[in-house]
Design a protein around this motif. Structure first.
Motif, PDB file in Angstrom:
ATOM      1  N   LYS A 132       0.800  -1.223   0.000  1.00 55.11           N
ATOM      2  CA  LYS A 132       0.000   0.000   0.000  1.00 55.11           C
ATOM      3  C   LYS A 132       0.831   1.269   0.000  1.00 55.11           C
ATOM      4  CE  LYS A 132      -3.666   0.281   0.006  1.00 55.11           C
ATOM      5  NZ  LYS A 132      -4.549   0.356  -1.174  1.00 55.11           N
ATOM      6  N   LYS A 133       2.138   1.129  -0.152  1.00 56.53           N
ATOM      7  CA  LYS A 133       3.043   2.288  -0.144  1.00 56.53           C
ATOM      8  C   LYS A 133       2.922   3.095   1.154  1.00 56.53           C
ATOM      9  CE  LYS A 133       4.814   1.352  -4.107  1.00 56.53           C
ATOM     10  NZ  LYS A 133       4.233   0.017  -4.204  1.00 56.53           N
ATOM     11  N   ILE A 134       2.698   2.378   2.258  1.00 56.82           N
ATOM     12  CA  ILE A 134       2.652   3.032   3.572  1.00 56.82           C
ATOM     13  C   ILE A 134       4.085   3.126   4.094  1.00 56.82           C
ATOM     14  CG2 ILE A 134       1.758   2.938   5.924  1.00 56.82           C
ATOM     15  CD1 ILE A 134      -0.520   1.198   4.867  1.00 56.82           C
ATOM     16  N   GLN A 135       4.542   4.341   4.314  1.00 59.10           N
ATOM     17  CA  GLN A 135       5.900   4.538   4.800  1.00 59.10           C
ATOM     18  C   GLN A 135       6.086   3.890   6.175  1.00 59.10           C
ATOM     19  OE1 GLN A 135       8.691   5.891   3.530  1.00 59.10           O
ATOM     20  NE2 GLN A 135       7.737   6.351   1.523  1.00 59.10           N
ATOM     21  N   PRO A 136       7.252   3.274   6.436  1.00 58.31           N
ATOM     22  CA  PRO A 136       7.511   2.668   7.749  1.00 58.31           C
ATOM     23  C   PRO A 136       7.243   3.619   8.911  1.00 58.31           C
ATOM     24  CG  PRO A 136       9.194   1.992   6.213  1.00 58.31           C
ATOM     25  CD  PRO A 136       8.353   3.015   5.484  1.00 58.31           C
ATOM     26  N   ARG A 137       7.572   4.880   8.726  1.00 58.64           N
ATOM     27  CA  ARG A 137       7.324   5.875   9.775  1.00 58.64           C
ATOM     28  C   ARG A 137       5.834   5.924  10.135  1.00 58.64           C
ATOM     29  NH1 ARG A 137       8.869  11.633   7.863  1.00 58.64           N
ATOM     30  NH2 ARG A 137      10.938  10.669   7.856  1.00 58.64           N
ATOM     31  N   ILE A 138       4.975   5.869   9.123  1.00 57.08           N
ATOM     32  CA  ILE A 138       3.534   5.929   9.341  1.00 57.08           C
ATOM     33  C   ILE A 138       3.040   4.635   9.989  1.00 57.08           C
ATOM     34  CG2 ILE A 138       1.278   6.188   8.236  1.00 57.08           C
ATOM     35  CD1 ILE A 138       3.066   8.692   8.211  1.00 57.08           C
ATOM     36  N   THR A 139       3.544   3.494   9.524  1.00 57.73           N
ATOM     37  CA  THR A 139       3.153   2.213  10.124  1.00 57.73           C
ATOM     38  C   THR A 139       3.482   2.178  11.606  1.00 57.73           C
ATOM     39  OG1 THR A 139       3.438   1.000   8.053  1.00 57.73           O
ATOM     40  CG2 THR A 139       3.534  -0.278  10.082  1.00 57.73           C
ATOM     41  N   LEU A 140       4.663   2.648  11.969  1.00 58.10           N
ATOM     42  CA  LEU A 140       5.065   2.647  13.371  1.00 58.10           C
ATOM     43  C   LEU A 140       4.195   3.582  14.199  1.00 58.10           C
ATOM     44  CD1 LEU A 140       8.926   2.566  12.832  1.00 58.10           C
ATOM     45  CD2 LEU A 140       7.546   0.772  13.899  1.00 58.10           C
ATOM     46  N   LYS A 141       3.828   4.725  13.644  1.00 60.64           N
ATOM     47  CA  LYS A 141       2.943   5.634  14.355  1.00 60.64           C
ATOM     48  C   LYS A 141       1.571   4.991  14.581  1.00 60.64           C
ATOM     49  CE  LYS A 141       4.851  10.118  12.904  1.00 60.64           C
ATOM     50  NZ  LYS A 141       4.576  11.356  12.129  1.00 60.64           N
ATOM     51  N   LYS A 142       1.078   4.288  13.551  1.00 57.01           N
ATOM     52  CA  LYS A 142      -0.227   3.636  13.674  1.00 57.01           C
ATOM     53  C   LYS A 142      -0.178   2.504  14.695  1.00 57.01           C
ATOM     54  CE  LYS A 142      -2.042   4.768   9.094  1.00 57.01           C
ATOM     55  NZ  LYS A 142      -2.507   4.233   7.793  1.00 57.01           N
ATOM     56  N   LEU A 143       0.899   1.736  14.689  1.00 56.31           N
ATOM     57  CA  LEU A 143       1.045   0.679  15.676  1.00 56.31           C
ATOM     58  C   LEU A 143       1.065   1.258  17.089  1.00 56.31           C
ATOM     59  CD1 LEU A 143       3.701  -1.712  14.087  1.00 56.31           C
ATOM     60  CD2 LEU A 143       1.292  -2.190  14.504  1.00 56.31           C
ATOM     61  N   ALA A 144       1.779   2.357  17.241  1.00 51.10           N
ATOM     62  CA  ALA A 144       1.835   3.003  18.547  1.00 51.10           C
ATOM     63  C   ALA A 144       0.454   3.470  18.989  1.00 51.10           C
ATOM     64  CB  ALA A 144       2.811   4.181  18.516  1.00 51.10           C
ATOM     65  N   SER A 145      -0.321   3.999  18.043  1.00 50.52           N
ATOM     66  CA  SER A 145      -1.674   4.455  18.354  1.00 50.52           C
ATOM     67  C   SER A 145      -2.570   3.288  18.727  1.00 50.52           C
ATOM     68  CB  SER A 145      -2.246   5.212  17.155  1.00 50.52           C
ATOM     69  OG  SER A 145      -3.592   5.589  17.399  1.00 50.52           O
ATOM     70  N   LEU A 146      -2.519   2.203  17.959  1.00 50.64           N
ATOM     71  CA  LEU A 146      -3.339   1.026  18.234  1.00 50.64           C
ATOM     72  C   LEU A 146      -3.003   0.406  19.582  1.00 50.64           C
ATOM     73  CD1 LEU A 146      -3.295  -0.648  14.715  1.00 50.64           C
ATOM     74  CD2 LEU A 146      -5.305   0.251  15.873  1.00 50.64           C
ATOM     75  N   LEU A 147      -1.743   0.491  19.971  1.00 54.90           N
ATOM     76  CA  LEU A 147      -1.288  -0.105  21.224  1.00 54.90           C
ATOM     77  C   LEU A 147      -1.406   0.846  22.407  1.00 54.90           C
ATOM     78  CD1 LEU A 147       1.928  -1.815  19.823  1.00 54.90           C
ATOM     79  CD2 LEU A 147      -0.042  -3.009  20.762  1.00 54.90           C
ATOM     80  N   ASN A 148      -1.922   2.067  22.148  1.00 52.80           N
ATOM     81  CA  ASN A 148      -1.982   3.093  23.202  1.00 52.80           C
ATOM     82  C   ASN A 148      -0.602   3.332  23.836  1.00 52.80           C
ATOM     83  OD1 ASN A 148      -4.797   3.469  22.971  1.00 52.80           O
ATOM     84  ND2 ASN A 148      -5.164   1.678  24.256  1.00 52.80           N
ATOM     85  N   TRP A 149       0.393   3.307  22.981  1.00 57.80           N
ATOM     86  CA  TRP A 149       1.794   3.471  23.416  1.00 57.80           C
ATOM     87  C   TRP A 149       2.101   4.958  23.414  1.00 57.80           C
ATOM     88  CZ3 TRP A 149       6.317   0.683  20.401  1.00 57.80           C
ATOM     89  CH2 TRP A 149       7.521   0.833  21.117  1.00 57.80           C
ATOM     90  N   LYS A 150       1.862   5.585  24.540  1.00 56.68           N
ATOM     91  CA  LYS A 150       1.921   7.054  24.626  1.00 56.68           C
ATOM     92  C   LYS A 150       3.327   7.612  24.453  1.00 56.68           C
ATOM     93  CE  LYS A 150      -2.485   7.146  25.665  1.00 56.68           C
ATOM     94  NZ  LYS A 150      -3.487   7.554  24.662  1.00 56.68           N
ATOM     95  N   ASN A 151       4.325   6.939  25.003  1.00 56.84           N
ATOM     96  CA  ASN A 151       5.686   7.488  24.985  1.00 56.84           C
ATOM     97  C   ASN A 151       6.588   6.735  24.017  1.00 56.84           C
ATOM     98  OD1 ASN A 151       5.702   5.144  26.443  1.00 56.84           O
ATOM     99  ND2 ASN A 151       7.176   5.845  27.982  1.00 56.84           N
ATOM    100  N   PHE A 152       6.002   6.282  22.895  1.00 57.12           N
ATOM    101  CA  PHE A 152       6.779   5.466  21.962  1.00 57.12           C
ATOM    102  C   PHE A 152       7.978   6.225  21.387  1.00 57.12           C
ATOM    103  CE2 PHE A 152       4.376   7.792  18.860  1.00 57.12           C
ATOM    104  CZ  PHE A 152       5.091   7.720  17.676  1.00 57.12           C
ATOM    105  N   ARG A 153       7.903   7.562  21.343  1.00 59.15           N
ATOM    106  CA  ARG A 153       9.024   8.337  20.812  1.00 59.15           C
ATOM    107  C   ARG A 153      10.271   8.226  21.694  1.00 59.15           C
ATOM    108  NH1 ARG A 153       8.111  12.043  16.738  1.00 59.15           N
ATOM    109  NH2 ARG A 153       5.953  12.153  15.999  1.00 59.15           N
TER     110      ARG A 153
END
Length: 237
Positions: free
Chosen positions: A177-198
């Motif tokens: 789907k041409k989803i950039q890795p940066r975007i995938t990681l952000k979405k995973l963090a959101s789905l996991l409620n990973w607040k301090n993933f940065r």
């Protein structure tokens, strides 16, 4: 707006080629023929009702019912119309609720409905006659987004639980789907409620990838371990 939902439906169809999601073997992630403005006006005129804008745009963009949560979305001629004239439940109708449509068939004989008038126009409620009536989502878009995110998350979770490479999964999403890795990681963090993933992943240092360079993508072992731990410790799914 609906392009987001369309992309997620294409993605889940790719993952769910055996149709394991509830009732997907029936709808196969397809929709019936698209409705036009004239079709919708005829329905509104015949039933003395105004369709909420998101529902109108959904029927025109996707089609006349089909893929959706639980037992799918009804076709337009199957919508159940509820007003004070045909549903005598005093606890429901007031200044905020003067009508709603049953649009999605849910299990155990209840429906997801969309409010058609009043202050809560367009919101989604769960309803079973003589039983319950409560809000579940702010909009039809939110309802579909939550359904698809939940199902997609399960497929990704299963792949990672089966020790499928996190790097390969992210690369596959890019190639598909041409989803950039940066975007995938952000979405995973959101789905996991990973607040301090940065604190773990420096998103700003992840470059934009191309078809030629995506094979170079790789997360460190520490980051992959942290992602796996988040998946296995996730409590809200």
């Amino acid at each position: 707006m609906w392009e987001i939902i369309e992309d997620k439906i294409k993605l889940i169809k790719h993952y769910d080629n055996l149709y394991t999601v509830f009732d997907s073997s029936f709808h196969k992630y397809q929709f019936r023929e698209k409705k036009n403005t004239s079709d919708l006006l005829r329905f509104e005129t015949s039933n003395n009702i105004l369709l909420p804008e998101q529902l109108r745009s959904f029927l025109k963009y996707f089609g006349d019912g089909g893929a959706g949560p639980d037992w799918r979305m009804y076709s337009l001629d199957q919508f159940n119309i509820y007003t004070p004239n045909n549903l005598h439940e005093e606890d429901i109708f007031n200044d905020n609720f003067q009508g709603f449509l049953g649009i999605i068939d849910r299990y155990y004989a209840y429906e997801s409905c969309i409010i058609t008038s009043g202050n809560h126009l367009g919101q989604i409620y769960s309803f079973e006659e003589n039983s319950f009536f409560f809000k579940t989502h702010d909009s039809l878009f939110d309802f579909y987004l939550e359904w698809l995110n939940s199902e997609l998350f399960q497929f990704i979770l299963d792949r990672i639980k089966l020790n499928h490479s996190i790097n390969e999964t992210i690369i596959e999403l890019f190639n598909l789907k041409k989803i950039q890795p940066r975007i995938t990681l952000k979405k995973l963090a959101s789905l996991l409620n990973w607040k301090n993933f940065r604190n773990t992943i420096d998103i700003d240092k992840i470059p934009e990838y191309t078809v030629d360079s995506i094979s170079d993508f790789s997360l460190s072992e520490n980051i992959k371990l942290e992602i796996r731990n988040k998946f296995f410790n996730f409590k809200s799914y």
